[in-house]
Write an enzyme that holds these catalytic residues in place. Structure first.
Site, PDB file in Angstrom:
ATOM      1  CG  ASP A  19      -2.187   0.786   1.052  1.00 42.73           C
ATOM      2  OD1 ASP A  19      -2.338   1.404  -0.011  1.00 42.73           O
ATOM      3  OD2 ASP A  19      -3.033   0.792   1.960  1.00 42.73           O
ATOM      4  CG  HIS A 210      -6.325  -0.771   5.405  1.00 41.13           C
ATOM      5  ND1 HIS A 210      -5.321  -1.558   4.886  1.00 41.13           N
ATOM      6  CD2 HIS A 210      -6.317   0.351   4.644  1.00 41.13           C
ATOM      7  CE1 HIS A 210      -4.744  -0.941   3.870  1.00 41.13           C
ATOM      8  NE2 HIS A 210      -5.337   0.224   3.700  1.00 41.13           N
ATOM      9  CG  HIS A 212      -5.189   5.149   3.924  1.00 40.33           C
ATOM     10  ND1 HIS A 212      -4.104   5.256   3.093  1.00 40.33           N
ATOM     11  CD2 HIS A 212      -5.693   3.906   3.726  1.00 40.33           C
ATOM     12  CE1 HIS A 212      -3.964   4.122   2.407  1.00 40.33           C
ATOM     13  NE2 HIS A 212      -4.920   3.277   2.773  1.00 40.33           N
ATOM     14  CB  CYS A 243      -5.491   5.127  -2.605  1.00 38.36           C
ATOM     15  SG  CYS A 243      -6.366   4.056  -3.756  1.00 38.36           S
ATOM     16  CG  ASN A 252      -1.775   2.347   4.953  1.00 38.68           C
ATOM     17  OD1 ASN A 252      -1.165   2.384   3.908  1.00 38.68           O
ATOM     18  ND2 ASN A 252      -2.903   1.685   5.103  1.00 38.68           N
TER      19      ASN A 252
HETATM   20  P1  HMG Z   1      -9.378  -4.138 -16.757  1.00 37.04           P
HETATM   21  O1  HMG Z   1      -8.641  -3.139 -17.598  1.00 37.04           O
HETATM   22  O2  HMG Z   1     -10.835  -3.964 -16.585  1.00 37.04           O
HETATM   23  O3  HMG Z   1      -9.150  -5.646 -17.171  1.00 37.04           O
HETATM   24  O4  HMG Z   1      -8.661  -4.169 -15.341  1.00 37.04           O
HETATM   25  P2  HMG Z   1      -8.552  -6.394 -18.367  1.00 37.04           P
HETATM   26  O5  HMG Z   1      -8.847  -7.829 -18.107  1.00 37.04           O
HETATM   27  O6  HMG Z   1      -9.050  -5.762 -19.640  1.00 37.04           O
HETATM   28  O7  HMG Z   1      -6.963  -6.170 -18.248  1.00 37.04           O
HETATM   29  C1  HMG Z   1      -6.290  -4.991 -18.611  1.00 37.04           C
HETATM   30  C2  HMG Z   1      -4.830  -5.304 -18.843  1.00 37.04           C
HETATM   31  O8  HMG Z   1      -4.231  -5.796 -17.671  1.00 37.04           O
HETATM   32  C3  HMG Z   1      -4.639  -6.446 -19.852  1.00 37.04           C
HETATM   33  O9  HMG Z   1      -3.371  -6.214 -20.459  1.00 37.04           O
HETATM   34  C4  HMG Z   1      -4.541  -7.683 -19.017  1.00 37.04           C
HETATM   35  O10 HMG Z   1      -3.832  -8.717 -19.622  1.00 37.04           O
HETATM   36  C5  HMG Z   1      -3.798  -7.176 -17.819  1.00 37.04           C
HETATM   37  P3  HMG Z   1      -3.243  -5.705 -21.971  1.00 37.04           P
HETATM   38  O11 HMG Z   1      -3.812  -6.812 -22.789  1.00 37.04           O
HETATM   39  O12 HMG Z   1      -4.089  -4.465 -22.061  1.00 37.04           O
HETATM   40  O13 HMG Z   1      -1.776  -5.477 -22.146  1.00 37.04           O
HETATM   41  N1  HMG Z   1      -4.110  -7.840 -16.565  1.00 37.04           N
HETATM   42  C6  HMG Z   1      -3.191  -8.265 -15.683  1.00 37.04           C
HETATM   43  N2  HMG Z   1      -1.856  -8.224 -15.701  1.00 37.04           N
HETATM   44  C7  HMG Z   1      -1.204  -8.741 -14.641  1.00 37.04           C
HETATM   45  N3  HMG Z   1      -1.845  -9.257 -13.574  1.00 37.04           N
HETATM   46  C8  HMG Z   1      -3.171  -9.310 -13.502  1.00 37.04           C
HETATM   47  C9  HMG Z   1      -3.912  -8.809 -14.603  1.00 37.04           C
HETATM   48  N4  HMG Z   1      -5.220  -8.697 -14.856  1.00 37.04           N
HETATM   49  C10 HMG Z   1      -5.337  -8.119 -16.049  1.00 37.04           C
HETATM   50  N5  HMG Z   1      -3.781  -9.803 -12.435  1.00 37.04           N
HETATM   51  C11 HMG Z   1      -8.166  -5.064 -13.166  1.00 37.04           C
HETATM   52  C12 HMG Z   1      -9.222  -4.882 -14.243  1.00 37.04           C
HETATM   53  C13 HMG Z   1      -8.868  -5.530 -11.920  1.00 37.04           C
HETATM   54  C14 HMG Z   1      -7.149  -6.085 -13.661  1.00 37.04           C
HETATM   55  C15 HMG Z   1      -7.476  -3.702 -12.940  1.00 37.04           C
HETATM   56  O14 HMG Z   1      -8.474  -2.756 -12.672  1.00 37.04           O
HETATM   57  C16 HMG Z   1      -6.500  -3.711 -11.783  1.00 37.04           C
HETATM   58  O15 HMG Z   1      -5.477  -4.389 -11.838  1.00 37.04           O
HETATM   59  N6  HMG Z   1      -6.813  -2.956 -10.736  1.00 37.04           N
HETATM   60  C17 HMG Z   1      -5.974  -2.920  -9.527  1.00 37.04           C
HETATM   61  C18 HMG Z   1      -5.997  -1.537  -8.962  1.00 37.04           C
HETATM   62  C19 HMG Z   1      -5.119  -1.501  -7.750  1.00 37.04           C
HETATM   63  O16 HMG Z   1      -4.175  -2.274  -7.593  1.00 37.04           O
HETATM   64  N7  HMG Z   1      -5.418  -0.539  -6.862  1.00 37.04           N
HETATM   65  C20 HMG Z   1      -4.638  -0.329  -5.668  1.00 37.04           C
HETATM   66  C21 HMG Z   1      -4.791  -1.447  -4.673  1.00 37.04           C
HETATM   67  S1  HMG Z   1      -6.311  -1.377  -3.751  1.00 37.04           S
HETATM   68  C22 HMG Z   1      -5.931  -0.369  -2.415  1.00 37.04           C
HETATM   69  O17 HMG Z   1      -4.880   0.212  -2.347  1.00 37.04           O
HETATM   70  C23 HMG Z   1      -6.930  -0.269  -1.325  1.00 37.04           C
HETATM   71  C24 HMG Z   1      -6.521  -1.029  -0.051  1.00 37.04           C
HETATM   72  O18 HMG Z   1      -5.294  -0.554   0.439  1.00 37.04           O
HETATM   73  C25 HMG Z   1      -7.598  -0.789   1.026  1.00 37.04           C
HETATM   74  C26 HMG Z   1      -7.920   0.714   1.152  1.00 37.04           C
HETATM   75  O19 HMG Z   1      -7.144   1.471   1.682  1.00 37.04           O
HETATM   76  O20 HMG Z   1      -8.972   1.048   0.620  1.00 37.04           O
HETATM   77  C27 HMG Z   1      -6.432  -2.522  -0.302  1.00 37.04           C
HETATM   78 MG    MG Z   2      -5.031   1.276   1.704  1.00 38.28          MG
END
Ligand code: HMG
Ligand code: MG
Length: 312
Positions: A19, A210, A212, A243, A252
């Site tokens: 994070d 969790h 922030h 984020c 955080n």
């Molecule tokens: P999308 O664009 O809707 O999905 O993303 P897609 O299936 O069309 O994939 C897009 C591209 O990503 C494609 O590549 C896929 O192959 C690739 P391209 O063909 O365009 O070159 N891809 C991947 N590559 C590697 N690993 C994977 C993967 N999946 C697809 N797993 C998706 C949908 C969910 C994948 C995207 O929106 C995503 O990865 N989101 C993550 C966002 C994120 O990490 N946010 C931060 C973390 S959450 C957070 O911080 C909150 C937390 O701390 C709690 C809080 O504080 O709230 C937990």
């Molecule tokens: Mg977080």
């Protein structure tokens, strides 16, 4: 109500390597991430969120998760976890040998769309095969609910909306669920309402806070949750982070601040605070940031050491 002896022990989940670092705009070398995870384990952290197997197009900073997990020195008794948004991420996480995976959704529809590009209901459907794979592999499954205390796009979030996602995550078979205040707007009364609603779906011992620290409420919110019986809290060393999908959100709660408060209350964490301060100093210098932990800055000053300064 007296606050002494609220708990014997509290679990501190270190989320800085994930994070914290995910929000850095300049690439952080894998070698720095590996050293950070190793130092955190050596400082006594027993749960470390080390990586995210998400799309590198969405969060480029986390693209080297496999490299990080392959090179860390794994300590016995330490749970190394990673975020997975879908089946593809799960396959990568299992190949990397994590002991826990984190599926993540939100209590607000707008944030789910911005963060994972789907609705809350679609996210739960997407997690079904992930949950099956976790069960088959004997890997712990954790759920995380963003925007449980407020959303940058929708404003206030009702405790019932949090409870609804907790119920769906419990249905997936999550061992535990994180109530996340992504933008740090929550205050202690609202935190207690969210946890009370969540605990009607999953016991308090299986919920984690969790928080922030954007509005400076995180420690007060920990105390409010502790009073309800929550015994697991997330924090990020040196208060790293933010984020990418919540503009203005800061990092955080700093792990040093959390550990200082818990130890001061006679609550054990297993963490060596001075070694933790060294971890925070190391990563602040490596990424060129001012150390955001008040306790770390005070402890460094007490040693006569110069704290890290922002270089950008
Ligand atoms: P999308 O664009 O809707 O999905 O993303 P897609 O299936 O069309 O994939 C897009 C591209 O990503 C494609 O590549 C896929 O192959 C690739 P391209 O063909 O365009 O070159 N891809 C991947 N590559 C590697 N690993 C994977 C993967 N999946 C697809 N797993 C998706 C949908 C969910 C994948 C995207 O929106 C995503 O990865 N989101 C993550 C966002 C994120 O990490 N946010 C931060 C973390 S959450 C957070 O911080 C909150 C937390 O701390 C709690 C809080 O504080 O709230 C937990
Ligand atoms: Mg977080």
């Amino acid at each position: 109500m007296t606050l002494s002896r609220l708990a014997e022990h509290v679990e501190v989940v270190e989320v800085g390597p994930r994070d914290g670092l995910q929000n850095e705009s300049a690439p952080v070398p894998a070698a720095v991430k590996i050293e950070l995870v190793d130092r955190l384990g050596a400082a006594g952290l027993r749960a470390i969120e080390a990586a995210a197997f998400v799309s590198p197009r969405w969060v480029p900073q986390m693209a080297d998760g496999a490299e990080v997990l392959a090179a860390i020195r794994r300590l016995p008794g330490v749970v190394y976890s990673a975020l997975v948004p879908n089946q593809r991420g799960m396959e990568a996480a299992l190949a990397a040998g994590v002991q826990e995976v984190v599926v993540f959704s939100a209590a607000s529809e707008s944030f789910a769309q911005r963060n994972i590009n789907c609705s809350i209901a679609e996210s739960i459907q997407r997690f079904e095969p992930v949950a099956r794979m976790a069960r088959d592999a004997g890997v712990r499954l954790r759920g995380s609910i963003s925007c449980a205390l407020g959303c940058p796009y929708e404003g206030a979030v009702a405790p019932s909306a949090v409870a609804d996602v907790v119920r769906r995550m419990a249905g997936l078979g999550c061992d535990s669920v994180d109530i996340a205040d992504t933008i740090g707007v929550g205050t202690p009364g609202a935190v207690q309402q969210a946890f009370e609603a969540a605990a009607r779906e999953l016991p308090m011992q299986r919920l984690a806070g969790h928080f922030h620290d954007t509005y400076g409420q995180a420690l007060a919110n920990v105390l409010a949750a502790l009073q309800l019986g929550v015994r697991s809290f997330h924090a990020s060393v040196a208060g790293l982070g933010g984020c990418p999908y919540a503009r203005g959100a800061t990092g955080n709660l700093a792990t040093e601040d959390l550990v200082y408060m818990l130890h001061g209350m006679g609550i054990a964490t297993g963490v060596d605070l001075q070694a933790l301060v060294d971890c925070g100093d190391f990563i602040s210098r490596a990424v060129g940031r001012r150390n955001s932990s008040r306790a770390a800055r005070a402890l460094l000053a007490a040693r006569g050491a110069e704290p890290a300064r922002a270089s950008h």
